[in-house]
Design an enzyme around this catalytic site. Sequence first.
Site, short mmCIF file in Angstrom:
data_model
loop_
_atom_site.label_atom_id
_atom_site.label_comp_id
_atom_site.label_asym_id
_atom_site.label_seq_id
_atom_site.Cartn_x
_atom_site.Cartn_y
_atom_site.Cartn_z
N LEU A 110 -7.65 -47.02 8.68
CA LEU A 110 -7.55 -45.96 7.70
C LEU A 110 -8.21 -44.71 8.30
O LEU A 110 -9.21 -44.82 9.02
CB LEU A 110 -8.25 -46.32 6.39
N ASP A 111 -7.67 -43.54 8.01
CA ASP A 111 -8.29 -42.31 8.47
C ASP A 111 -9.70 -42.18 7.91
O ASP A 111 -10.03 -42.77 6.86
CB ASP A 111 -7.46 -41.10 8.05
N LYS A 112 -10.52 -41.39 8.56
CA LYS A 112 -11.91 -41.22 8.15
C LYS A 112 -12.03 -40.89 6.67
O LYS A 112 -12.84 -41.49 5.95
CB LYS A 112 -12.55 -40.10 8.98
#
Length: 314
Positions: free
Chosen positions: A137-139
């Site tokens: 997942l993106d930050k």
Amino acid sequence: MTTTIELAGDIPCELAGKRLDAVLAQMFPDYSRGRIQQWIEAGAVEVAGVQPRLRQKVNGGESVRIHATLDLPGRDVAEDLPLDLVHEDEHLLVINKPAGLVVHPAAGHPQGTLVNALLHHAPELAHLPRAGIVHRLDKDTSGLLVVARTLAAHTDLVRQLQARTVGRQYLALVQGTLVAGGTIDAPIGRHPVDRKRMAVTPGGREAITHYRVDTRFPCHTLLRVNLETGRTHQIRVHLAHRHHPIVGDPVYGGRLRRPGGLSDRAGKVLQDFRRQALHATCLTLDHPDGSGSHQWQCDPPQDMQTLLAALGED
């Protein structure tokens, strides 16, 4: 770092006529078919004492010997960081990742990542590729993420992702109002100018996103989004491509604009929301232990709930 592995066995006669790579993936289920294909091409596999071709078929009864090297993960540091564990057993972990937490250590984030926290909670993950993480997942995207605890579980989960049988549903608050759901089938690759961004491009990899309307607000829409593929920034890029970027997206959302007609409270909450309003809310997969399909769900974090409540009041 690498390690050497030795595998050996005889091809079962009932598998005669099948492709070698498929047979070896069945004989040695701890290793993916893709990895076995790489070993065949590298000359690390012998069948009846001879290096085989990648696509050759087996007769059954042949002896197989594999002498190959396996990359080991780097020496990331274990850190005692909080983890929101939704599920834990001997095969896998399901994590509710908060927004702001980087998944993998990198140049700008050598520590304080999900990997560092996982290595402290489950030290055996140090022996698995990417500490057992099979998707990311993106930050600044929150929500559910699955982690394998064994090599066999890792291989099984990767196969499920490749077969597109893992269900991943997201909640995405987008700019503008949509009247119906749909599917976005548009290839994604590196942006031709800004190499730090992704974009819909003819030379990109296949990317398919399904979405349906969950809630309509005066100037925004909450979508339930299901991924069929898993490209970098896929949901963010696809929705921006459809001219409905995710609220708060600093890369693909454009300049922050306050729509007319919002109440002062809703406008203030919207202005203060400084990340993409994207949350992985539901995860479905076949458990590696063979017990069938399992599903986990989690609600959006408080900042996103506050934003949705403020928009709902309008």
